[in-house]
Design a protein around this motif. Structure first.
Motif, PDB file in Angstrom:
ATOM      1  N   ILE A  93     -18.964  14.171 -45.299  1.00  0.00           N
ATOM      2  CA  ILE A  93     -18.583  14.379 -43.898  1.00  0.00           C
ATOM      3  C   ILE A  93     -17.388  15.311 -43.818  1.00  0.00           C
ATOM      4  CG2 ILE A  93     -17.771  13.214 -41.810  1.00  0.00           C
ATOM      5  CD1 ILE A  93     -19.350  10.736 -42.762  1.00  0.00           C
ATOM      6  N   GLY A  94     -16.505  15.245 -44.821  1.00  0.00           N
ATOM      7  CA  GLY A  94     -15.394  16.182 -44.862  1.00  0.00           C
ATOM      8  C   GLY A  94     -15.847  17.613 -45.062  1.00  0.00           C
ATOM      9  N   GLN A  95     -16.886  17.812 -45.860  1.00  0.00           N
ATOM     10  CA  GLN A  95     -17.308  19.183 -46.168  1.00  0.00           C
ATOM     11  C   GLN A  95     -18.161  19.806 -45.078  1.00  0.00           C
ATOM     12  OE1 GLN A  95     -19.182  19.751 -49.999  1.00  0.00           O
ATOM     13  NE2 GLN A  95     -19.549  21.915 -49.623  1.00  0.00           N
ATOM     14  N   ILE A  96     -18.943  19.005 -44.382  1.00  0.00           N
ATOM     15  CA  ILE A  96     -19.886  19.571 -43.404  1.00  0.00           C
ATOM     16  C   ILE A  96     -19.213  20.489 -42.385  1.00  0.00           C
ATOM     17  CG2 ILE A  96     -21.384  18.942 -41.453  1.00  0.00           C
ATOM     18  CD1 ILE A  96     -22.461  16.657 -43.252  1.00  0.00           C
ATOM     19  N   ALA A 137     -26.759   7.002 -51.819  1.00  0.00           N
ATOM     20  CA  ALA A 137     -27.877   6.458 -52.587  1.00  0.00           C
ATOM     21  C   ALA A 137     -29.221   6.794 -51.938  1.00  0.00           C
ATOM     22  CB  ALA A 137     -27.721   4.948 -52.734  1.00  0.00           C
ATOM     23  N   ARG A 138     -29.265   6.756 -50.611  1.00  0.00           N
ATOM     24  CA  ARG A 138     -30.533   6.969 -49.900  1.00  0.00           C
ATOM     25  C   ARG A 138     -30.649   8.375 -49.321  1.00  0.00           C
ATOM     26  NH1 ARG A 138     -31.748   4.114 -45.534  1.00  0.00           N
ATOM     27  NH2 ARG A 138     -29.630   3.530 -44.929  1.00  0.00           N
ATOM     28  N   ARG A 139     -29.607   9.194 -49.563  1.00  0.00           N
ATOM     29  CA  ARG A 139     -29.514  10.545 -49.012  1.00  0.00           C
ATOM     30  C   ARG A 139     -29.807  10.554 -47.510  1.00  0.00           C
ATOM     31  NH1 ARG A 139     -31.641  15.595 -48.028  1.00  0.00           N
ATOM     32  NH2 ARG A 139     -30.113  17.232 -48.517  1.00  0.00           N
ATOM     33  N   VAL A 140     -28.983   9.825 -46.805  1.00  0.00           N
ATOM     34  CA  VAL A 140     -29.050   9.779 -45.348  1.00  0.00           C
ATOM     35  C   VAL A 140     -28.034  10.766 -44.786  1.00  0.00           C
ATOM     36  CG1 VAL A 140     -28.738   8.336 -43.299  1.00  0.00           C
ATOM     37  CG2 VAL A 140     -29.740   7.360 -45.380  1.00  0.00           C
ATOM     38  N   LEU A 141     -28.498  11.784 -44.112  1.00  0.00           N
ATOM     39  CA  LEU A 141     -27.584  12.787 -43.571  1.00  0.00           C
ATOM     40  C   LEU A 141     -26.746  12.174 -42.445  1.00  0.00           C
ATOM     41  CD1 LEU A 141     -29.879  15.953 -43.459  1.00  0.00           C
ATOM     42  CD2 LEU A 141     -28.357  15.170 -45.278  1.00  0.00           C
ATOM     43  N   PRO A 142     -25.444  12.459 -42.414  1.00  0.00           N
ATOM     44  CA  PRO A 142     -24.539  11.771 -41.489  1.00  0.00           C
ATOM     45  C   PRO A 142     -24.476  12.408 -40.104  1.00  0.00           C
ATOM     46  CG  PRO A 142     -23.267  13.164 -42.949  1.00  0.00           C
ATOM     47  CD  PRO A 142     -24.711  13.299 -43.386  1.00  0.00           C
ATOM     48  N   ARG A 201      -8.453  15.861 -45.503  1.00  0.00           N
ATOM     49  CA  ARG A 201      -8.193  14.960 -46.631  1.00  0.00           C
ATOM     50  C   ARG A 201      -8.591  13.526 -46.276  1.00  0.00           C
ATOM     51  NH1 ARG A 201      -4.908  11.274 -48.701  1.00  0.00           N
ATOM     52  NH2 ARG A 201      -3.731  11.101 -46.759  1.00  0.00           N
ATOM     53  N   LEU A 202      -8.223  13.095 -45.095  1.00  0.00           N
ATOM     54  CA  LEU A 202      -8.537  11.727 -44.677  1.00  0.00           C
ATOM     55  C   LEU A 202     -10.046  11.519 -44.536  1.00  0.00           C
ATOM     56  CD1 LEU A 202      -5.705  11.274 -42.038  1.00  0.00           C
ATOM     57  CD2 LEU A 202      -5.949   9.961 -44.163  1.00  0.00           C
ATOM     58  N   LEU A 203     -10.718  12.433 -43.851  1.00  0.00           N
ATOM     59  CA  LEU A 203     -12.165  12.303 -43.690  1.00  0.00           C
ATOM     60  C   LEU A 203     -12.864  12.298 -45.045  1.00  0.00           C
ATOM     61  CD1 LEU A 203     -12.848  14.699 -40.672  1.00  0.00           C
ATOM     62  CD2 LEU A 203     -12.832  12.191 -40.646  1.00  0.00           C
ATOM     63  N   SER A 204     -12.376  13.118 -45.971  1.00  0.00           N
ATOM     64  CA  SER A 204     -13.008  13.214 -47.290  1.00  0.00           C
ATOM     65  C   SER A 204     -12.731  11.997 -48.141  1.00  0.00           C
ATOM     66  CB  SER A 204     -12.534  14.482 -47.999  1.00  0.00           C
ATOM     67  OG  SER A 204     -12.915  15.627 -47.261  1.00  0.00           O
ATOM     68  N   ALA A 205     -11.612  11.321 -47.917  1.00  0.00           N
ATOM     69  CA  ALA A 205     -11.371  10.055 -48.607  1.00  0.00           C
ATOM     70  C   ALA A 205     -12.346   8.992 -48.131  1.00  0.00           C
ATOM     71  CB  ALA A 205      -9.933   9.598 -48.379  1.00  0.00           C
ATOM     72  N   ARG A 248     -24.380  14.948 -51.886  1.00  0.00           N
ATOM     73  CA  ARG A 248     -25.824  14.932 -51.649  1.00  0.00           C
ATOM     74  C   ARG A 248     -26.192  14.992 -50.179  1.00  0.00           C
ATOM     75  NH1 ARG A 248     -28.637  10.489 -53.130  1.00  0.00           N
ATOM     76  NH2 ARG A 248     -30.479  11.750 -53.590  1.00  0.00           N
ATOM     77  N   THR A 249     -25.285  14.570 -49.294  1.00  0.00           N
ATOM     78  CA  THR A 249     -25.653  14.508 -47.882  1.00  0.00           C
ATOM     79  C   THR A 249     -24.951  15.578 -47.043  1.00  0.00           C
ATOM     80  OG1 THR A 249     -23.976  12.812 -47.364  1.00  0.00           O
ATOM     81  CG2 THR A 249     -26.128  12.046 -48.083  1.00  0.00           C
ATOM     82  N   THR A 250     -24.590  16.695 -47.676  1.00  0.00           N
ATOM     83  CA  THR A 250     -24.018  17.808 -46.918  1.00  0.00           C
ATOM     84  C   THR A 250     -25.097  18.735 -46.356  1.00  0.00           C
ATOM     85  OG1 THR A 250     -23.787  19.106 -48.947  1.00  0.00           O
ATOM     86  CG2 THR A 250     -21.863  17.836 -48.239  1.00  0.00           C
ATOM     87  N   ALA A 251     -26.340  18.540 -46.772  1.00  0.00           N
ATOM     88  CA  ALA A 251     -27.448  19.390 -46.316  1.00  0.00           C
ATOM     89  C   ALA A 251     -27.154  20.865 -46.557  1.00  0.00           C
ATOM     90  CB  ALA A 251     -27.758  19.134 -44.839  1.00  0.00           C
ATOM     91  N   SER A 252     -26.615  21.158 -47.743  1.00  0.00           N
ATOM     92  CA  SER A 252     -26.203  22.530 -48.054  1.00  0.00           C
ATOM     93  C   SER A 252     -27.368  23.358 -48.575  1.00  0.00           C
ATOM     94  CB  SER A 252     -25.062  22.495 -49.088  1.00  0.00           C
ATOM     95  OG  SER A 252     -23.971  21.768 -48.602  1.00  0.00           O
ATOM     96  N   GLY A 253     -28.397  23.466 -47.769  1.00  0.00           N
ATOM     97  CA  GLY A 253     -29.615  24.127 -48.205  1.00  0.00           C
ATOM     98  C   GLY A 253     -29.697  25.577 -47.788  1.00  0.00           C
TER      99      GLY A 253
END
Length: 395
Positions: A82-85, A32-37, A73-77, A199-204
């Motif tokens: 965080i799973g994708q980064i 919601a706040r787009r806080v990068l993890p 799979r677990l991290l993405s659940a 939104r928070t993968t920072a895929s820029g």
């Protein structure tokens, strides 16, 4: 610098499950706040989870793909961002295993064992298709090159210590990987990702302007696909694991909402929405799809491990087809569970205060990475006339 722990498969899976439970608590708020993890990614790095594929001869755990897929799979659940980064981190650790010299492996695997992360700068915006690359390494004196280009969808780059960059070695030369320091002169990582999901993968973007790169930090890439390989299947199975995690999280949240928040529909003549037979039937259908996708994911990972143990054209084909099935199934499961969530949970679930739409946004965004329809094409062509899938890294 102290090395991270060398984990067993059981330890890696247990840690991933523990982290996922914690990440899930704040996932909606981060979205919601787009806080990068950054804090969360630092935690999994420090725990050794990003070093689990470093080869044993370099001091790593060398865990099988089956374990890596389950960790993803677990991290993405817990939080699929965080799973994708670290997805590309693992892909390029694999690239280094396949194409790095002993010296390059010693240096770069050493960085991974010390908790450092790789990002990626591979895809480019504005080209004809995803496999068209314009970024180039230009000769700049004996043993040195200058790297120029602009990358997009550079997931992990913003939070990385080193960025593997896919580039041509010389104008129109074969593709290679330049391993550049995240903070090197001429490297600019731009946080301009504005996707509706993930939104928070920072895929820029990554902008590269005359970045100096020595010979010893360049590895071949194009030749990877000149012989049987599981490089592409490994990358793809991790994407499938992310989608499987999204599917499971959406179904879990839907079930909780129906038990605790939803009102029953009057025609059902029940006191709880969870006792409505139509709702229960819908959950059964979703659970079937999610379980099937999880099973196909696990089998695809095992197929890659089998192929790596005895790599031939046939074993590589079998691995790619197994991964294609997993990717198609996890795409379907993630989209179905994240959409039908609202059907079973009712009107209250559509309130923005619950942030349940993030599951669909994440699923819809991430499943666009590779069209599931092409996975079905490759499976169909194999069944019809035995045509193996192409060896280009996306199957």
């Amino acid at each position: 610098m102290t090395n991270v722990a060398v984990l067993s498969s059981a330890e890696a899976v247990a840690l991933a499950a523990e982290f996922a439970a914690g990440f899930a608590r704040d996932a909606a708020d981060r979205d919601a706040r787009r806080v990068l993890p950054l804090t969360e990614v630092d935690q999994i790095s420090a725990a050794g989870l990003l070093a689990i594929t470093v080869p044993a001869r370099h001091g790593g755990a060398d865990l099988p793909t089956e374990t890596v897929a389950e960790v993803f799979r677990l991290l993405s659940a817990g939080d699929p961002n965080i799973g994708q980064i670290p997805h590309s981190h693992f892909v390029y650790v694999n690239q280094l295993r396949l194409r790095g010299t002993d010296g390059q492996q010693k240096l770069l695997f050493g960085e991974v064992l010390a908790g450092r992360r790789f990002g990626n700068a591979q895809s480019e915006a504005g080209t004809r298709h995803v496999r068209e690359i314009k970024t180039t390494l230009t000769a700049d004196g004996p043993g040195w090159w200058r790297l120029n280009g602009r990358k997009f969808y550079a997931t992990g780059a913003l939070l990385a210590h080193r960025i593997p960059v896919l580039a041509h070695l010389g104008p129109d030369g074969p593709l290679h990987v330049a391993w550049v320091d995240r903070h090197a002169g001429g490297v600019d990582v731009v946080d301009d990702w504005n996707g509706l999901g993930q939104r928070t993968t920072a895929s820029g973007s990554v902008v590269l302007q005359d970045v100096p790169v020595p010979d010893e930090l360049i590895t071949p890439y194009a030749v990877t696909f000149d012989q049987p390989q599981t490089y592409g299947a490994f990358a793809q199975v991790l994407h499938a694991a992310i989608d499987a995690g999204i599917a499971r999280a959406a179904l879990t949240d839907a079930a909780w909402f129906v038990r605790h928040r939803s009102r029953p529909y009057p025609d059902a003549n029940v006191d709880r929405a969870a006792d409505d037979p139509l709702v229960v039937h819908a959950f059964g259908e979703m659970e079937l799809a999610v379980r099937a996708s999880e099973a196909l994911l696990a089998e695809a990972a095992r197929a890659i491990d089998r192929a790596n143990a005895d790599l031939t054209a046939r074993s590589a084909t079998d691995a790619s087809l197994a991964v294609a099935a997993a990717r198609a199934a996890t795409t379907h499961a993630a989209l179905q569970a994240s959409s039908r969530l609202f059907e079973v949970a009712g009107t209250r679930s559509a309130s923005a205060t619950h942030h349940l739409d993030r599951h669909w946004r994440n699923a819809r965004t991430h499943t666009l990475h590779d069209p599931a329809a092409w996975k079905l094409q490759h499976l169909g062509r194999w069944v019809v006339d035995g045509t193996p899938p192409p060896s280009h890294g996306q199957v």
